[in-house]
Write a protein that holds these residues in place. Structure first.
Motif, short mmCIF file in Angstrom:
data_model
loop_
_atom_site.label_atom_id
_atom_site.label_comp_id
_atom_site.label_asym_id
_atom_site.label_seq_id
_atom_site.Cartn_x
_atom_site.Cartn_y
_atom_site.Cartn_z
N TYR A 127 -6.18 -3.83 7.81
CA TYR A 127 -5.82 -4.51 6.65
C TYR A 127 -5.93 -5.96 6.59
N LEU A 172 0.77 -1.23 0.08
CA LEU A 172 -0.01 0.05 -0.04
C LEU A 172 0.87 1.38 0.13
N ALA A 200 0.16 5.73 2.98
CA ALA A 200 -0.60 4.56 3.24
C ALA A 200 0.07 3.39 4.08
N GLY A 226 -0.84 4.42 -1.24
CA GLY A 226 -1.89 5.62 -1.27
C GLY A 226 -1.81 6.80 -2.01
#
Ligand SMILES: [Zn+2]
Length: 296
Positions: free
Chosen positions: A222, A145, A152, A147
């Motif tokens: 997550y 991740l 993120a 972002g």
């Protein structure tokens, strides 16, 4: 062959890798000035000379936020604030005449552990590094991740654990990192003393609860299959990892399947393995702008 440079908290690690295999490496202490870049380049060239090998690309890990659109640093840890003004791709091109990738260090470590380390083959994973601060990264369905602006997954240490807690240097209140990290220890007390002796039981329990709360929130966020716990204090063995795992199991959302917990046996290789993997991934990606067209 990949030339990997990890700008770490106390030392800069330089390694020449062939996939997950480290051909040679060396470390130099961090000074916290732009001369660190010159020294890193000099030692990298010396490593190439020493091994008699040539690299195809450079991987650079930094302790800070890397904008995925530009690969420039948006925010660096205090010691490396000079890196915020530097285009590291241009630096690598000037110093080595090679293309490069730049990544946040915790995200690189997660990529390393899921590609060829302790969580090899896992596609849904969270990494938590406990130490001077709390470094985190997350991967969902095989994608690390990043972002919109690169933040993120990497701010897990700044999840609020105690709304009445101390103000964190980041500006938020009661962050896990402000409550349980090396910088949260009383003067003259070390992390090793807390976790390998019975001298500070209250402090030990508090740190473990804070870390448990941070990891629980990351698992809630997550839904990972595996949680990778890393950092020097994990060498204290089960004294750290087992209570965190117990806390998470006890406080997890009822329908969530508890993740598997691993402690990397070779944590010093996490970041360089990740950089090596990133270089190979980037070389095969046609959309990445880090590599000049003529090099692809
Ligand atoms: Zn914070």
């Amino acid at each position: 062959m990949e030339l990997c440079i990890d700008f770490g908290g106390t030392e800069i690690k330089i390694a020449l890798t062939d996939g997950s295999h480290v051909v040679g490496s060396r470390s130099i202490p961090v000074e916290g000035t732009p001369t660190d870049l010159d020294k890193a380049a000099a030692h990298a060239r010396a490593l190439l000379d020493q091994t008699g090998r040539a690299a195809d690309a450079v991987g650079i890990a930094v302790p800070g936020v890397v904008d995925p659109r530009s690969d420039r640093m948006l925010h660096a840890n205090a010691k490396y604030d000079f890196l915020e003004d530097i285009d590291l791709h241009a630096w690598a091109h000037t110093e080595f005449d090679l293309p490069s990738v730049v990544e946040n260090d915790a995200r690189a470590a997660l990529i390393g552990e899921t590609s060829s380390g302790s969580a090899a083959g896992e596609r849904d994973a969270v990494l938590v590094t406990l130490g001077t601060g709390i470094g985190t990264a997350a991967m969902i369905d095989g994608s690390p991740l990043r972002g919109r602006t690169g933040h993120a997954g990497i701010l897990g240490g700044h999840l609020t654990v105690d709304i009445d807690g101390p103000t964190c240097p980041c500006g938020n209140i009661g962050c896990g990192e402000a409550l349980a990290s090396t910088r949260a220890l009383p003067e003259h007390v070390s992390m090793t003393q807390v976790f390998t002796t019975d001298a500070h039981p209250d402090l030990r329990d508090r740190f473990l609860h804070v870390w448990g709360a941070v990891v629980t929130s990351l698992v809630h966020s997550y839904d990972p299959a595996v949680v990778i716990l890393s950092g020097g204090i994990l060498r204290a063995g089960d004294a750290v990892s087992a209570p965190i795992e117990d806390f998470v199991r006890e406080h997890l959302w009822p329908s969530l399947t508890p993740p598997h917990f691993v402690v990397p046996p070779e944590p010093e290789l996490s970041v360089v393995r990740g950089l090596s993997t990133l270089i190979h991934t980037t070389h095969t990606a046609t959309t990445h702008t880090a590599i000049p067209q003529e090099e692809q």
